[in-house]
Design a protein around this motif. Structure first.
Motif, PDB file in Angstrom:
ATOM      1  N   GLU A   1       0.809  -1.008  -0.163  1.00 32.68           N
ATOM      2  CA  GLU A   1      -0.514   0.168  -0.236  1.00 32.68           C
ATOM      3  C   GLU A   1       0.627   0.827  -0.034  1.00 32.68           C
ATOM      4  O   GLU A   1       0.475   2.055  -0.987  1.00 32.68           O
ATOM      5  CB  GLU A   1      -0.913   0.131   1.080  1.00 32.68           C
ATOM      6  N   ARG A   2       2.361   0.730   0.525  1.00 28.52           N
ATOM      7  CA  ARG A   2       2.508   2.196   0.582  1.00 28.52           C
ATOM      8  C   ARG A   2       3.857   2.417   0.722  1.00 28.52           C
ATOM      9  O   ARG A   2       4.756   0.875   1.062  1.00 28.52           O
ATOM     10  CB  ARG A   2       2.683   2.933   1.463  1.00 28.52           C
ATOM     11  N   ILE A   3       4.824   2.529   0.185  1.00 28.24           N
ATOM     12  CA  ILE A   3       7.003   2.375   0.389  1.00 28.24           C
ATOM     13  C   ILE A   3       7.198   3.707   1.014  1.00 28.24           C
ATOM     14  O   ILE A   3       7.168   5.348   0.394  1.00 28.24           O
ATOM     15  CB  ILE A   3       7.592   2.426  -1.453  1.00 28.24           C
TER      16      ILE A   3
ATOM     17  N   ALA B   1      -2.070  -3.715 -13.332  1.00 26.70           N
ATOM     18  CA  ALA B   1      -2.712  -2.957 -13.472  1.00 26.70           C
ATOM     19  C   ALA B   1      -4.140  -3.130 -12.634  1.00 26.70           C
ATOM     20  O   ALA B   1      -4.258  -4.802 -12.761  1.00 26.70           O
ATOM     21  CB  ALA B   1      -2.628  -1.909 -15.164  1.00 26.70           C
ATOM     22  N   ARG B   2      -4.733  -2.497 -13.177  1.00 22.89           N
ATOM     23  CA  ARG B   2      -6.529  -2.359 -12.102  1.00 22.89           C
ATOM     24  C   ARG B   2      -7.604  -2.293 -13.847  1.00 22.89           C
ATOM     25  O   ARG B   2      -7.168  -1.973 -14.687  1.00 22.89           O
ATOM     26  CB  ARG B   2      -6.645  -2.054 -11.533  1.00 22.89           C
TER      27      ARG B   2
ATOM     28  N   LEU C   1      -3.199   1.112 -10.676  1.00 21.00           N
ATOM     29  CA  LEU C   1      -3.489   1.184  -9.090  1.00 21.00           C
ATOM     30  C   LEU C   1      -3.154   2.203  -8.091  1.00 21.00           C
ATOM     31  O   LEU C   1      -2.658   2.877  -8.650  1.00 21.00           O
ATOM     32  CB  LEU C   1      -3.497  -0.306  -8.916  1.00 21.00           C
ATOM     33  N   PRO C   2      -3.440   2.171  -7.098  1.00 19.32           N
ATOM     34  CA  PRO C   2      -3.709   2.864  -6.221  1.00 19.32           C
ATOM     35  C   PRO C   2      -1.961   3.429  -5.506  1.00 19.32           C
ATOM     36  O   PRO C   2      -1.150   4.547  -6.029  1.00 19.32           O
ATOM     37  CB  PRO C   2      -3.799   2.881  -4.657  1.00 19.32           C
ATOM     38  N   LEU C   3      -1.384   2.113  -5.359  1.00 17.77           N
ATOM     39  CA  LEU C   3       0.125   2.266  -5.919  1.00 17.77           C
ATOM     40  C   LEU C   3       1.071   2.630  -7.010  1.00 17.77           C
ATOM     41  O   LEU C   3       1.762   3.618  -6.590  1.00 17.77           O
ATOM     42  CB  LEU C   3       0.712   0.899  -5.091  1.00 17.77           C
ATOM     43  N   ALA C   4       0.539   2.817  -8.041  1.00 15.26           N
ATOM     44  CA  ALA C   4       1.160   3.183  -9.530  1.00 15.26           C
ATOM     45  C   ALA C   4       0.966   4.707  -9.279  1.00 15.26           C
ATOM     46  O   ALA C   4       1.988   5.477  -9.692  1.00 15.26           O
ATOM     47  CB  ALA C   4       0.723   2.448 -10.574  1.00 15.26           C
TER      48      ALA C   4
ATOM     49  N   ALA D   1      -1.884   8.113 -17.952  1.00 13.99           N
ATOM     50  CA  ALA D   1      -2.487   6.811 -17.474  1.00 13.99           C
ATOM     51  C   ALA D   1      -2.044   6.909 -16.090  1.00 13.99           C
ATOM     52  O   ALA D   1      -2.245   5.472 -15.779  1.00 13.99           O
ATOM     53  CB  ALA D   1      -2.731   5.218 -18.876  1.00 13.99           C
ATOM     54  N   GLY D   2      -1.748   6.994 -15.356  1.00 10.76           N
ATOM     55  CA  GLY D   2      -1.000   7.369 -13.770  1.00 10.76           C
ATOM     56  C   GLY D   2      -0.121   6.524 -13.694  1.00 10.76           C
ATOM     57  O   GLY D   2       0.287   5.427 -13.264  1.00 10.76           O
TER      58      GLY D   2
END
Length: 307
Positions: free
Chosen positions: A80-82, A113-114, A271-274, A284-285
């Motif tokens: 979730e986080r780095i 990806a999602r 994805l949220p982390l990306a 595209a994030g």
């Protein structure tokens, strides 16, 4: 071969094509390696559409991580986080939801990806997605259930046709493959089981652009459209979806398409982390990398694959 006591700690996030291939080819004992992934298997996603039809058994396109990648530590959870200063991954278990931390010296981000809904209302609530084992099973089960529902006594033909109309949203490779496999399932299997209803079944493929398979050569798109015409798969290009409701797809031109089930194959999103690792305005994030797949500004960190 176990790593030496002073071996660098390598953490790989994700066991899709990028992460799994890297770990499969990595010499044993070179690093103290940990894989973090919410899935405990590698999935050969190009054959997921065939699993909808039953042509391919799902177990034949799965590679269990613990069996196929011995000699590494596996954490079944999602990052979730780095924490870059502390060189630590913060994540949450995919099994029980508990938080965890994994320290690293070297990091490879391969989270994939999602499925993106592009903000279209109703996708999450009313559409099925062919991007996972669970999704492929759900699509096959839903199609069979619709055939059973179409044979309930007392239904008029219009309602039976609606229940047996299957709409696939997205004319890229996934949508094209899924539409073809659904039609094959109807023609080769369900036609024998439901001889009184199969002739009412209908597969409709919707694409917002002017043609199918926009990332491929136009000749292939034309071949696909002609093949689908022969197979009685209805193709509608220039048909952006603006809303999905129960039993209905609404299009940008104001028309409505009554249906039994909707399959969403509209493309991928981050994805949220990306998104957290990508600077504002990144296409595209996606996570930016240099020519060696390194994350700029972060020593000992790389990103590969769809993220």
């Amino acid at each position: 071969m176990a790593p030496e006591g002073d071996a660098e700690r390598l953490v790989v996030l994700g066991c899709g094509f990028g992460g799994y291939s890297l770990l499969h080819e990595l010499p044993s004992g070179l690093y103290d390696t940990t894989l973090v992934s919410p899935r405990n298997y590698f999935l050969f996603t190009p054959l997921l559409a065939s699993a909808v039809n039953g042509t391919v058994e799902l177990r034949s396109i799965l590679e269990p991580v613990r069996r196929r990648l011995p000699g590494l530590r596996f954490v079944e959870g999602a990052a979730e986080r780095i924490d870059w200063e502390g060189r630590t991954i913060h994540g949450r278990s995919a099994v029980g939801g508990e938080p965890f931390e994994v320290p690293f010296d070297l990091l490879v981000v391969a989270i994939g990806a999602r499925v993106s809904d592009y903000g279209i209302p109703g996708v999450a609530e009313y559409a099925l997605t062919p991007a996972s084992v669970e999704g492929a099973r759900a699509i096959r089960r839903a199609i069979q259930e619709q055939f059973a529902r179409a044979e309930l006594p007392g239904l008029d033909e219009e309602e039976r046709r609606r229940r047996l109309t299957f709409v696939v949203c997205g004319g890229g490779p996934t949508g094209v493959e899924v539409a073809a496999e659904i039609q094959d399932l109807i023609a080769e299997d369900l036609r024998r089981s439901y001889p009184d209803s199969a002739h009412l079944a209908r597969v409709v493929l919707l694409e917002a652009a002017e043609r199918l398979l926009t990332s491929y050569d136009e000749a292939l798109a034309e071949y696909t459209r002609e093949h689908f015409r022969r197979e009685n798969i209805e193709v509608r290009t220039r048909s952006p979806v603006v809303q999905i409701r129960r039993g209905e797809v609404r299009l940008a031109d104001g028309s409505r398409l009554a249906c039994g089930r909707v399959i969403w194959a509209g493309g991928n999103g981050p994805l949220p982390l990306a998104e957290a690792l990508a600077p504002p305005g990144s296409p595209a994030g996606r996570i930016p990398i240099d020519e060696h797949l390194r994350l700029p500004g972060h020593d000992g960190a790389w990103a590969i694959g769809d993220c």
